[in-house]
Motif scaffolding. Sequence first.
Motif, PDB file in Angstrom:
ATOM      1  N   UNK A  77       0.841  -1.253  -0.036  1.00 33.31           N
ATOM      2  CA  UNK A  77      -0.018   0.115  -0.077  1.00 33.31           C
ATOM      3  C   UNK A  77       0.614   1.309  -0.057  1.00 33.31           C
ATOM      4  N   UNK A  78       1.914   1.307   1.029  1.00 31.89           N
ATOM      5  CA  UNK A  78       2.565   2.496   1.104  1.00 31.89           C
ATOM      6  C   UNK A  78       3.496   2.722  -0.228  1.00 31.89           C
ATOM      7  N   UNK A 129      -0.640  16.042   4.149  1.00 35.53           N
ATOM      8  CA  UNK A 129       0.701  15.590   3.935  1.00 35.53           C
ATOM      9  C   UNK A 129       1.586  16.591   3.448  1.00 35.53           C
ATOM     10  N   UNK A 130       1.085  17.326   2.648  1.00 34.52           N
ATOM     11  CA  UNK A 130       1.846  18.523   2.077  1.00 34.52           C
ATOM     12  C   UNK A 130       2.104  19.432   3.217  1.00 34.52           C
ATOM     13  N   UNK A 131       1.098  19.630   4.134  1.00 30.46           N
ATOM     14  CA  UNK A 131       1.371  20.483   5.420  1.00 30.46           C
ATOM     15  C   UNK A 131       2.472  20.064   6.180  1.00 30.46           C
ATOM     16  N   UNK A 132       2.345  18.587   6.329  1.00 25.96           N
ATOM     17  CA  UNK A 132       3.282  18.070   7.483  1.00 25.96           C
ATOM     18  C   UNK A 132       4.830  18.236   6.792  1.00 25.96           C
ATOM     19  N   UNK A 188       9.795  14.008   2.657  1.00 26.27           N
ATOM     20  CA  UNK A 188       8.155  14.133   2.230  1.00 26.27           C
ATOM     21  C   UNK A 188       7.446  12.820   2.282  1.00 26.27           C
ATOM     22  N   UNK A 189       8.242  11.629   2.040  1.00 27.00           N
ATOM     23  CA  UNK A 189       7.858  10.141   2.331  1.00 27.00           C
ATOM     24  C   UNK A 189       7.118  10.030   3.559  1.00 27.00           C
ATOM     25  N   UNK A 190       7.995  10.209   4.688  1.00 24.08           N
ATOM     26  CA  UNK A 190       7.943  10.085   6.229  1.00 24.08           C
ATOM     27  C   UNK A 190       6.847  10.969   6.716  1.00 24.08           C
ATOM     28  N   UNK A 191       6.753  12.357   5.995  1.00 24.05           N
ATOM     29  CA  UNK A 191       5.771  13.266   6.317  1.00 24.05           C
ATOM     30  C   UNK A 191       4.054  12.760   5.921  1.00 24.05           C
ATOM     31  N   UNK A 192       4.373  11.959   4.582  1.00 26.57           N
ATOM     32  CA  UNK A 192       3.027  11.795   4.285  1.00 26.57           C
ATOM     33  C   UNK A 192       2.557  10.619   5.079  1.00 26.57           C
TER      34      UNK A 192
END
Length: 434
Positions: free
Chosen positions: A23-24, A105-108, A153-157
Amino acid sequence: MEKFLKWIEESLMPPMAKLSEQRHLKAIRDGVISTLSLIIVGSFFLIIAQPPVQSWAKAIAPHVGQIMIPYRLTMGLMSLYAAYGMGYSLAKSYKLDGVSGGVLSLTAFLFTTIPLNVDAFVKTATAAGIEGAAPMGWVLPMANLGGSGMFAAIISMIFAVETMRLLKKHNITIKMPEQVPESVSRSFEALIPAAVIITVVWFIRVWLNFDIQTAIMNLFKPIVNVAGNSLGGVLIPVIFVTLLWSAGIHGMSVIGSLVRPIWLVLLDQNTAAIASGSALPNIAVEPFFQWFIWIGGAGATLSLAIIMCFSKSEYLKRVGRFSIIPGIFNINEPLIFGAPIVMNPILAIPFILGPVVSGIIAYAATAAGLVSKVTVMAPWTLPAPIGAFVATGGDWRAAVLVIINIAIVAVIYYPFFKAYEKKMILEEKQSEIA
């Protein structure tokens, strides 16, 4: 070759294909592919701004800043766009609201970068007597918003969407009456997840002062101790750069920034040896990697682009054809994120193995004196055979070695590509039926 293809198809392909559908990983691939149009357009502006011909470069030098703006706002913000696309895809896979998943996700991800007050720098410059400084207010540094910020970005998402999922699962959300418009209801449903995500990331990044990018740099600092003028010093950076790229992290931004000072020192020693009439001491200088290993970009993907141009899969054929021109000029983001190679276990194997083999061949050929050692830092946008010819001071054998490496890496890519092609053709047929 037929037996090897059969082994890949029957033994290696099933677990790799299953892993690629996780999934990820699938969300990461979908999100990265969503940025493809921007990457392609940005890459062409980069070629225009950094032409391989010196006379062209001098002609456009006064306008480079303006020409580079589309590049900086497309490829330079790649991770920013990908964060939204990945969050959207992962949220949809959980049957959550995709727009909210993308926005959170973008915000994080944005919260991992601290804005700077440029006015403070302007005041310091003015006090120091530096003229021309103009107030700009708060600005967001772009250094980690491009390819080098993909890991963050991946971790934040993952953090943002999983937080949203858990809160939804435990009914920790604000539910609006059915009469409320869907867009308004969706905004209120995301209110509590947004508060949790923003608060947690803000606390970690600002109050704990934990920087993911810095943590990555510190993690790979030990590589500096073994990177140098040896076969190990060639292969270790190559392996780590390609491994990181396969995971969606800009390998050269992480590893290159650590070992580049060593490469440049070695190149300077070669230049000094020429000036003094001494024998050239070093092999593993930076242009050695550029021209003999990164042929077409990290992963030696020019070979893959050539193969893909003749693919039976319509999608892969198109990716190959729009990637071939940037690839000739050593820009391979369209291919890395278009195939994609990022989070793709099938293509990741030759992506790592190909440069390792070409690195061994190039090192052995140079050490044996079959090819001259590198002494010139040629423009990196030159086609590889020409760049190698220039970098070795006009040794035609260097151009021949590049062509040999392109062919050998193509052989390495081929069986894995055919296995991946078969998977893509099946998906295309299923899509047509649906």
